[in-house]
Write an enzyme that holds these catalytic residues in place. Structure first.
Site, PDB file in Angstrom:
ATOM      1  CG  HIS A   1      24.329 -21.327  -1.090  1.00  0.00           C
ATOM      2  ND1 HIS A   1      22.946 -20.684  -1.498  1.00  0.00           N
ATOM      3  CD2 HIS A   1      24.719 -22.358  -2.067  1.00  0.00           C
ATOM      4  CE1 HIS A   1      22.505 -21.439  -2.449  1.00  0.00           C
ATOM      5  NE2 HIS A   1      23.357 -22.501  -2.904  1.00  0.00           N
TER       6      HIS A   1
ATOM      7  CG  HIS B   1      26.683 -23.411  -6.367  1.00  0.00           C
ATOM      8  ND1 HIS B   1      26.005 -23.361  -7.555  1.00  0.00           N
ATOM      9  CD2 HIS B   1      25.893 -23.592  -5.275  1.00  0.00           C
ATOM     10  CE1 HIS B   1      24.730 -23.187  -6.985  1.00  0.00           C
ATOM     11  NE2 HIS B   1      24.777 -23.527  -5.854  1.00  0.00           N
ATOM     12  CD  GLU B   2      27.139 -25.718  -2.180  1.00  0.00           C
ATOM     13  OE1 GLU B   2      26.318 -25.425  -1.579  1.00  0.00           O
ATOM     14  OE2 GLU B   2      26.602 -26.313  -3.295  1.00  0.00           O
TER      15      GLU B   2
ATOM     16  N   GLY C   1      26.474 -30.652  -3.193  1.00  0.00           N
ATOM     17  CA  GLY C   1      26.877 -29.675  -2.225  1.00  0.00           C
ATOM     18  C   GLY C   1      25.724 -28.800  -1.521  1.00  0.00           C
TER      19      GLY C   1
ATOM     20  CB  CYS D   1      21.140 -24.470  -6.665  1.00  0.00           C
ATOM     21  SG  CYS D   1      20.995 -23.715  -4.851  1.00  0.00           S
ATOM     22  CG  LEU D   2      20.346 -29.923  -3.577  1.00  0.00           C
ATOM     23  CD1 LEU D   2      20.959 -30.527  -2.408  1.00  0.00           C
ATOM     24  CD2 LEU D   2      19.706 -30.823  -4.419  1.00  0.00           C
TER      25      LEU D   2
ATOM     26  CD  GLN E   1      21.658 -24.696  -0.588  1.00  0.00           C
ATOM     27  OE1 GLN E   1      22.821 -25.174  -0.506  1.00  0.00           O
ATOM     28  NE2 GLN E   1      21.155 -25.032  -1.672  1.00  0.00           N
TER      29      GLN E   1
HETATM   30 NI    NI Z   1      23.152 -24.098  -4.171  1.00  0.00          NI
END
Ligand code: NI
Length: 173
Positions: A140, A136-137, A46, A94-95, A51
């Site tokens: 963000h 989660h996304e 995701g 998370c990236l 991000q």
């Molecule tokens: Ni994330």
């Protein structure tokens, strides 16, 4: 398509509340494609636009496992329209927080309304890993990271590690 640089925490941009998309046009579709390419390359399941530094309510998800056919979801202006009153705990990463993982409790399933890449209104019911990933996304988009769901002690432990990682990376440049 292009690979976009992913912002790593701590970074004030990750705290920004993203703005809704007005018109789903070619620019948004290119952003979605670039985000998918970036996420698949990472690899991750995701990615939210913030991000990669774009404060728009846009995200991509692909929970297909390695070796399975890709199944990309392009999601614009998502809203939770229903949710389970039962929480489930999953380990999240998370990236934007490389190599950091922690257990987070979230509603077990969610109904999400959104626009697709053609501006069509859609709705889906997500459970399992897709429900976790969507929530989660969507966090963000409101400037919330998974560590914000942890205790202050756990959160600062992870953030300290990330600050150290950043310093090492900068020193190596
Ligand atoms: Ni994330």
């Amino acid at each position: 398509m292009a690979l976009l640089p992913i912002i790593h925490a701590p970074d004030p941009r990750l705290k920004v509340k993203s703005k809704p998309v007005g018109t789903v046009d070619g620019e948004i579709r290119k952003l979605l494609d670039d985000m998918l390419e970036t996420m698949h390359a990472a690899p991750g399941i995701g990615l939210a636009a913030i991000q990669v530094g774009v404060a728009k309510r846009v995200l991509v998800i692909d929970i297909a496992k390695e070796g399975e056919p890709r199944n990309p979801l392009r999601i614009i202006n998502p809203e939770i329209v229903g949710l389970s009153d039962h929480d489930k705990v999953w380990e999240e990463g998370c990236l934007s927080l490389p190599e950091q993982y922690a257990e987070v409790a979230r509603p077990e399933w969610v109904d999400v309304a959104y626009l697709d890449e053609n501006g069509r209104r859609r709705q889906l019911r997500a459970d399992g890993v897709l429900a976790v990933c969507l929530q989660h996304e969507m966090d963000h988009l409101d400037g919330i990271l998974f560590v914000d769901h942890l205790s202050a002690v756990k959160r600062s432990m992870i953030l300290r590690k990330l600050v150290k990682q950043k310093r090492l990376a900068q020193a190596a440049e």
